[in-house]
Design an enzyme around this catalytic site. Sequence first.
Site, PDB file in Angstrom:
ATOM      1  N   GLY A 265      49.443  52.606 102.335  1.00 53.94           N
ATOM      2  CA  GLY A 265      49.558  53.982 101.911  1.00 53.94           C
ATOM      3  C   GLY A 265      51.232  54.383 101.640  1.00 53.94           C
ATOM      4  CB  VAL A 266      52.297  57.640 100.121  1.00 53.68           C
ATOM      5  CG1 VAL A 266      51.643  58.710 100.897  1.00 53.68           C
ATOM      6  CG2 VAL A 266      53.474  57.989  99.409  1.00 53.68           C
ATOM      7  CD  GLU A 291      47.169  55.095  96.297  1.00 53.48           C
ATOM      8  OE1 GLU A 291      46.813  55.627  95.147  1.00 53.48           O
ATOM      9  OE2 GLU A 291      46.660  55.390  97.226  1.00 53.48           O
TER      10      GLU A 291
HETATM   11  O1  0RQ Z   1      56.557  66.191 109.399  1.00 50.35           O
HETATM   12  O2  0RQ Z   1      58.755  65.614 108.643  1.00 50.35           O
HETATM   13  O3  0RQ Z   1      58.211  68.105 109.294  1.00 50.35           O
HETATM   14  O4  0RQ Z   1      58.424  66.173 111.146  1.00 50.35           O
HETATM   15  O5  0RQ Z   1      53.917  65.333 109.136  1.00 50.35           O
HETATM   16  O6  0RQ Z   1      54.723  62.574 109.351  1.00 50.35           O
HETATM   17  O7  0RQ Z   1      55.133  60.653 110.591  1.00 50.35           O
HETATM   18  O8  0RQ Z   1      56.773  60.948 108.820  1.00 50.35           O
HETATM   19  O9  0RQ Z   1      54.415  60.290 108.349  1.00 50.35           O
HETATM   20  O10 0RQ Z   1      55.607  60.099 105.939  1.00 50.35           O
HETATM   21  O11 0RQ Z   1      53.579  58.459 106.769  1.00 50.35           O
HETATM   22  O12 0RQ Z   1      53.069  60.862 106.193  1.00 50.35           O
HETATM   23  C1  0RQ Z   1      49.484  61.527 106.462  1.00 50.35           C
HETATM   24  C2  0RQ Z   1      51.244  63.193 105.576  1.00 50.35           C
HETATM   25  C3  0RQ Z   1      51.810  60.822 106.921  1.00 50.35           C
HETATM   26  C4  0RQ Z   1      50.956  60.871 104.431  1.00 50.35           C
HETATM   27  C5  0RQ Z   1      50.780  61.452 105.804  1.00 50.35           C
HETATM   28  C6  0RQ Z   1      53.959  65.942 110.520  1.00 50.35           C
HETATM   29  C7  0RQ Z   1      55.151  64.869 110.825  1.00 50.35           C
HETATM   30  C8  0RQ Z   1      56.296  65.058 109.669  1.00 50.35           C
HETATM   31  C9  0RQ Z   1      54.754  63.395 108.029  1.00 50.35           C
HETATM   32  P1  0RQ Z   1      58.245  66.406 109.560  1.00 50.35           P
HETATM   33  P2  0RQ Z   1      55.344  61.061 109.270  1.00 50.35           P
HETATM   34  P3  0RQ Z   1      54.164  59.794 106.812  1.00 50.35           P
HETATM   35  C10 0RQ Z   1      48.633  56.214  99.180  1.00 50.35           C
HETATM   36  C11 0RQ Z   1      47.483  56.752 100.025  1.00 50.35           C
HETATM   37  C12 0RQ Z   1      47.401  61.049 102.561  1.00 50.35           C
HETATM   38  C13 0RQ Z   1      47.651  60.409 101.244  1.00 50.35           C
HETATM   39  C14 0RQ Z   1      47.207  58.869 101.503  1.00 50.35           C
HETATM   40  C15 0RQ Z   1      49.857  61.154 103.520  1.00 50.35           C
HETATM   41  C16 0RQ Z   1      54.955  64.726 108.456  1.00 50.35           C
HETATM   42  O13 0RQ Z   1      50.791  59.303 104.803  1.00 50.35           O
HETATM   43  O14 0RQ Z   1      49.991  62.110 103.082  1.00 50.35           O
HETATM   44  O15 0RQ Z   1      47.479  58.054 102.577  1.00 50.35           O
HETATM   45  N1  0RQ Z   1      48.787  60.291 103.508  1.00 50.35           N
HETATM   46  N2  0RQ Z   1      47.540  58.176 100.109  1.00 50.35           N
HETATM   47  O16 0RQ Z   1      55.758  65.780 111.842  1.00 50.35           O
HETATM   48  C17 0RQ Z   1      50.639  68.203 112.089  1.00 50.35           C
HETATM   49  C18 0RQ Z   1      49.661  66.326 113.003  1.00 50.35           C
HETATM   50  C19 0RQ Z   1      50.816  65.588 112.268  1.00 50.35           C
HETATM   51  C20 0RQ Z   1      51.748  66.451 111.471  1.00 50.35           C
HETATM   52  C21 0RQ Z   1      52.360  64.174 111.486  1.00 50.35           C
HETATM   53  N3  0RQ Z   1      48.912  65.747 113.601  1.00 50.35           N
HETATM   54  N4  0RQ Z   1      49.889  67.609 112.524  1.00 50.35           N
HETATM   55  N5  0RQ Z   1      51.897  67.710 111.354  1.00 50.35           N
HETATM   56  N6  0RQ Z   1      52.549  65.285 111.377  1.00 50.35           N
HETATM   57  N7  0RQ Z   1      51.215  64.396 112.299  1.00 50.35           N
HETATM   58  C22 0RQ Z   1      49.435  57.019  98.222  1.00 50.35           C
HETATM   59  C23 0RQ Z   1      48.680  58.097  97.200  1.00 50.35           C
HETATM   60  O17 0RQ Z   1      47.526  58.339  97.398  1.00 50.35           O
HETATM   61  C24 0RQ Z   1      49.417  58.776  96.179  1.00 50.35           C
END
Ligand code: 0RQ
Length: 511
Positions: A265-266, A291
């Site tokens: 994923g992303v 993707e």
């Molecule tokens: O926020 O940077 O402000 O501290 O979320 O978290 O740990 O850097 O993780 O960049 O891998 O993103 C799910 C958003 C994770 C992403 C998600 C906060 C955390 C941080 C980012 P800060 P990390 P990542 C392929 C597949 C859905 C779409 C997908 C995503 C920020 O992977 O958008 O997978 N996935 N598509 O602090 C509140 C929680 C949290 C939280 C983390 N439980 N509650 N905030 N954070 N956990 C691509 C496409 O489909 C196009």
Amino acid sequence: SSDSRLNEFIKSKLMSAEDIAEKFPEKLTLGASGFTPAGYPKVVPGAFVRRIKNSKNPENFSINLYTGASTGDELDGVLARTGRLKLRVSYQSHSDLRGLINKGKLNYIDMHLSHVSKYIREGIFPSIDVALIEVCDVTADGRIYLTNSSGMSATYLALANDIYIELNEIHPLEMKGLHDIYLPETHTGRPINIDYVDDRIGTPYVRVNPEKIKGIVLTNEYDSSPGFKKPDEASFKIANHILEFILHEIKHGRIPKTLLPFQSGVGNVANAVLACIAGDNRFKSIEMHTEVIQDSIFDLIDSDKLRFASTTALTFSPEGQKRFHKELHDFKSKFILRPMEISNNPEVIRQIGLITMNTALETDIYGNVNSTHVLGSSMMNGIGGSGDFTRNAYSSIFMTPSIAKGGKFSAFVPMVSHVDHNEHSVQIIISEQGLANLRAQSPKQGAKLIIEKCAHPMYRDLLRDYFKQAQRASFGQHTPHDLKQALSWHVRLQETGSMHPDYQKLENIIE
Ligand code: 0RQ
């Protein structure tokens, strides 16, 4: 521009960004190129925004924007800031756009990427007026060669009445040949003939009626990818658990020794985990069908482990982009860019057989995953393709650090505040603490695994308490819940700033 690069057809269509923006209708439904932010248009949206600002009646303008996925500031950012964006489909990650969505100021439709094309083709969404597509070359007979993403470009080019092109000269002409353009039929489509990640079934260009191409503007800019955090300790541990799991599956004959292709994923976690897999000597040859390819692909290349990568987007930092161009000649035999309708197609995902690795924001004790909504109400990015891949995976893995924001959030909660991926599709859950294999486990068996193996120690006792209390208070005992308490952690966070009741006392001891 290097004049020799431009053929007579391109020269005859050259316009300024301002002139192109003048041609757009005030009520605009725009189908633009771009995916996580790769290959999106960079100058015409800004010119359209200047037109809106200079207009006597800016309120006459309204914009519906469709892309492949998230794009850069030059598209999503500038349009969001006009306040005239009314509808956005289908995945975004720009902070200004996210701000509008979470204030309720625009309609954001967060949907499985594999469904977007059908909704647009069948007129479920408003029809497209203009396609605005970034390309690296166009021929007089209407062959269009795309840049860093395939995304929805071929579909928008097919559906729009008017086509405008941003020809981005930062991309060498050698980019031609990376893409494999093939669009499935909507209703009674024939099987899509892709069995292996490197199968080619289409053409390296999108074919259009050249008369529909109304203008071309030259650009010379990289995609603005924010870059990635360096892999941290948690990512290494997550990667290690993934590798252990795969070895376990190989031992039991469920995954071949030659492995299965990965989807990843992303974001930071996915990027870091792939980098860690590259550094591990237990696997020699990796294939991807995914993707988004991020900078971590270079770790696989440098460790001589990348056999082949199929994707719909190349999302590089500026350094990564320069390197890709420099070594393009060698890389071309290792990459295919496919339309999102193919990369995310459930049929293709099933047929190839993938190990999918996506990231959760939070997961509940029964294995339901929330990837999109903070506190059940605030949109982060969107589901993107994570559902397409998870539901159709050979082995579906979700990964997440066990806590976020210094421990104020637990990634493992009694009940998720929003469900993107339910317990029926999620097979394996991994945090830096450990791995919960949920296959063939009843909900209660799975809950014990998630609490004992994945949750952070600072939240483990609280989860054990909830699980016991749930069994006492529950209406039924199959998936026990105490409905009065199920979302109490989220309520506590909203009221006190932490899910942990003793957070203040614990603050000093969290790394
Ligand atoms: O926020 O940077 O402000 O501290 O979320 O978290 O740990 O850097 O993780 O960049 O891998 O993103 C799910 C958003 C994770 C992403 C998600 C906060 C955390 C941080 C980012 P800060 P990390 P990542 C392929 C597949 C859905 C779409 C997908 C995503 C920020 O992977 O958008 O997978 N996935 N598509 O602090 C509140 C929680 C949290 C939280 C983390 N439980 N509650 N905030 N954070 N956990 C691509 C496409 O489909 C196009």
